[in-house]
Write an enzyme that holds these catalytic residues in place. Structure first.
Site, mmCIF file in Angstrom:
data_model
loop_
_atom_site.group_PDB
_atom_site.id
_atom_site.type_symbol
_atom_site.label_atom_id
_atom_site.label_comp_id
_atom_site.label_asym_id
_atom_site.label_seq_id
_atom_site.Cartn_x
_atom_site.Cartn_y
_atom_site.Cartn_z
ATOM 1 N N LYS B 76 0.839 -1.203 0.000
ATOM 2 C CA LYS B 76 0.000 0.000 0.000
ATOM 3 C C LYS B 76 0.874 1.253 0.000
ATOM 4 O O LYS B 76 1.877 1.315 0.730
ATOM 5 C CB LYS B 76 -0.895 -0.035 1.250
ATOM 6 C CG LYS B 76 -1.864 1.132 1.378
ATOM 7 C CD LYS B 76 -2.718 0.959 2.639
ATOM 8 C CE LYS B 76 -3.751 2.068 2.785
ATOM 9 N NZ LYS B 76 -4.609 1.857 3.982
ATOM 10 N N SER B 146 -9.260 2.103 3.104
ATOM 11 C CA SER B 146 -8.321 2.802 2.259
ATOM 12 C C SER B 146 -7.314 1.892 1.560
ATOM 13 O O SER B 146 -6.622 2.355 0.655
ATOM 14 C CB SER B 146 -7.555 3.817 3.111
ATOM 15 O OG SER B 146 -6.807 3.169 4.119
ATOM 16 N N SER B 170 -9.878 -0.054 7.317
ATOM 17 C CA SER B 170 -9.205 0.031 6.020
ATOM 18 C C SER B 170 -8.599 -1.256 5.511
ATOM 19 O O SER B 170 -8.207 -1.328 4.347
ATOM 20 C CB SER B 170 -8.112 1.111 6.080
ATOM 21 O OG SER B 170 -8.672 2.399 6.027
#
Lengths: 434, 434
Positions: B76, B146, B170
């Site tokens: 990420k 996210s 997330s």
């Protein structure tokens, strides 16, 4: 006129903003002091004079904009800086140039500060093995650790402000040993991104200065805000708790004398000083601090161990291998008792304007070790703000400080108390080097 | 033979260690899948094929050494990597090349993993404004956020493993929306150094995989250890708590049906499933989560705001300016109630082999928003481990997952439970894309 390097941060900023002092002249004055003293104090591990002078001239050209315009700041070498290496006093990071400033450094730069250089630290701010720096009052002695260099160079008037960190007693103890003011703010109040992680539950930025007004200036820049707006308190009638804390038996004569003198000075000034004996839960906090610090360091240093086991000092391999055998159950118990302690202490401290407690076991010891954090670790675990007040003199002529403590998010109130109590203690004589 | 990109991490590593599959061939297979699908899924924001292939050939040359030898991992883009930019989906960090890997990345590299590229995230992993990536099951829908890109590319069989983060929901929500397994470990169990900070009390690394065995492989590498050694549990007679949680009224039909089906499947397999109604204290935790996240974000983003206020999205200026008016007193109350909740939940959860609870309000929504974290935030605040189990199918044909939860530092036990419950749910059919 006072030599610029001897000015406090507040005085220097006021003069620079008024056009009475250039950033370059202040920087040159600091460099002159460094030239005279660095061979003895050895507080700096990275200093790029040309870069500092280029930035100083640029700040002079731009003119005053931020509240810290032109202010030289020393940065402990576990805090990332984009234009200087960040080596953590570790062989694993000798070539380490982070691309991004730590959050606190970026906030200071945005306020106009002049990031001066990097200062000595114990390895990863996590051991009591000393770095190379020495106490400016006596080079046979430690400046304390782990924020050794920042405390020493501020005390030695090489720069007005220094950044440290505290996980056990790494900001407050060096402040006591070197005779300077320091603030360890409430846990979480100042962003810790870009500080080497040791223990996320404990790690806190620390601030060094030679006056409380300077700490207030930094508190403004870092947007510190209390749980309730602080009110002005007069010393006469102020309620002060004298807290010997669970580790009092470790206090040496120097600390015992400073504590007694501090209480006497407060009483003479009209303060209502009462003894505070904390409930039994607090007796367990020093051990729980150890469990949290070492329990969390195990996860923190796993990556260093996996990356370069051979060159990682055995102190850190011991943490990763959990040689202290701290179970996860013990870690969770430490978390939970600490949480109960935070609630209990906030309630207890709410009855007082400040809590007075020792900053260190005694004067700075002779030799390489950086001293004992016993009087600091409980407060770090409790997440409360702590200010070191310098002023007392031990039997060896070395500085001895005392700590003021309040409940969580009473940092601004605590600085207000430090402002009125500090001068009483400073009058005892042992602060920074002149 | 199965295409290499379709192998689970455990299968791929076993074949590479046995010399039946080269690291380069696995990487090429992953790139072929990416070539076929990236225009639709758009999960990657930085991918340097030449560098990956050089590293793959080097790993082939060295031969198997670490437990993750040659394993492609998606990272990420709020997690620092030394050889790829780390942009946080923010205009402030477009040229940002950190010099040092995040701790987790370094640990994975040391175990032989092949860091493949960076994946799409919402800005600073802190908003519900979507990035560019799309749900691999339906490109009209969000993969969740996210950790959007990592969940999507693992679900789409572009790589076997992805790293995410979780501060609210997330990691677990995207896993539910995309139909993959995920582990949010106990807070603090995996080093978070080098992850963009949002809320230090909440931020946690998240792991994506297509099997529980793969999560176990990563748990070994990250040295995850339970408070007590886990024992093997049989599904027949297992004690499972069905916890609708305080936000159950938000559950949509898809989640309600999955929850009912999950309970029925467990009962059919002989598990003893009982309803768990949490005490009233837990009803306050969603609001306390908000207070902690926004209260801490205020300090976190101060430096970005001071550094480049003009280009910082107004979402973050709002945090720094405390437009939600979260007082420090409210923040402290949230800390203290959360601490009480942790103790209470550990005690409650100790009576069960696992707690079953929703992973999301329903199927992945259509459009740009990344969905609702209501079913996740309480568990994040409680610091407990959570595993998303995929398998259920909603009315729109999209994946729906359920969460398994346990007390703090029971991660390995929880993975053991996921290993026996996962196949029951997977038989419902909606997991990763084929």
């Amino acid at each position: 006129m006072t030599q610029p390097n001897l000015l406090s941060a507040s005085e220097a900023v006021a003069r620079m903003r008024a056009g009475q002092l250039s950033v370059e002249d202040l920087a040159l004055s600091c460099f002159a002091r460094i030239d005279a003293r660095d061979a003895v104090v050895k507080g700096w591990v990275a200093l790029d004079r040309d870069r500092v002078l280029v930035q100083a001239r640029e700040l002079d050209r731009l003119g005053p904009r931020g509240p810290l315009h032109g202010l030289p700041i020393a940065v402990k070498d576990v805090i990332q800086t984009q234009d200087l290496p960040t080596r953590h006093n570790s062989p694993l990071y000798q070539d380490s140039f982070p691309a991004i400033d730590a959050g606190c450094v970026r906030t200071l730069r945005a306020a106009g500060a002049l990031i001066f250089g990097k200062t000595d630290t114990t390895e990863f701010a996590a051991t009591v093995r000393g770095g190379r720096s020495r106490n400016p009052h006596d080079s046979a002695r430690t400046p304390g650790g782990s924020s050794s260099g920042s405390a020493a160079v501020v005390a030695d008037c090489q720069v007005p402000i220094g950044l440290g960190t505290q996980t056990g007693g790494s900001t407050i103890r060096p402040a006591s040993f070197c005779g300077v003011y320091a603030l360890k703010a409430t846990w979480g109040a100042i962003n810790r991104e870009g500080l080497k992680m040791l223990s996320p539950t404990l790690d806190t930025l620390g601030l060094y200065a030679r006056s409380v007004a300077d700490l207030d200036l930094l508190a403004d820049v870092f947007d510190l805000e209390d749980r309730v707006s602080p009110k002005a308190v007069a010393l006469a009638g102020a309620r002060v708790a004298a807290c010997r804390s669970p580790v009092w038996p470790k206090a040496e004569a120097a600390t015992r004398a400073a504590f007694d003198t501090g209480i006497a000075l407060l009483r003479r000034a009209g303060a209502d000083v009462v003894d505070l004996d904390l409930p039994p839960l607090f007796d367990t906090l020093p051990d729980h601090h150890t469990a949290v610090m070492h329990g969390e360091a195990r996860a923190t240093f796993l990556s260093e161990d996996r990356f370069d086991h051979a060159r990682l000092h055995d102190d850190f391999r011991a943490m990763v291998e959990n040689r202290r055998r701290i179970s996860k159950a013990a870690l969770l118990e430490a978390y939970d008792v600490a949480a109960q302690g935070r609630m209990a202490f906030d309630a207890i401290a709410a009855d007082f304007d400040a809590v007075l407690t020792p900053s260190a076991v005694g004067e700075a010891p002779v030799g390489e070790g950086t001293g004992d954090a016993s009087f600091n670790s409980m407060w770090t675990l409790l997440h409360v703000p702590v200010v070191n007040l310098p002023g007392f003199v031990g039997p060896a002529g070395m500085p001895v400080g005392l700590s003021l403590v309040a409940g969580r998010y009473r940092d601004r109130h605590l600085l207000g108390m430090a402002k009125i109590i500090g001068p009483l203690f400073e009058a005892q004589g042992a602060t920074h080097a002149r």
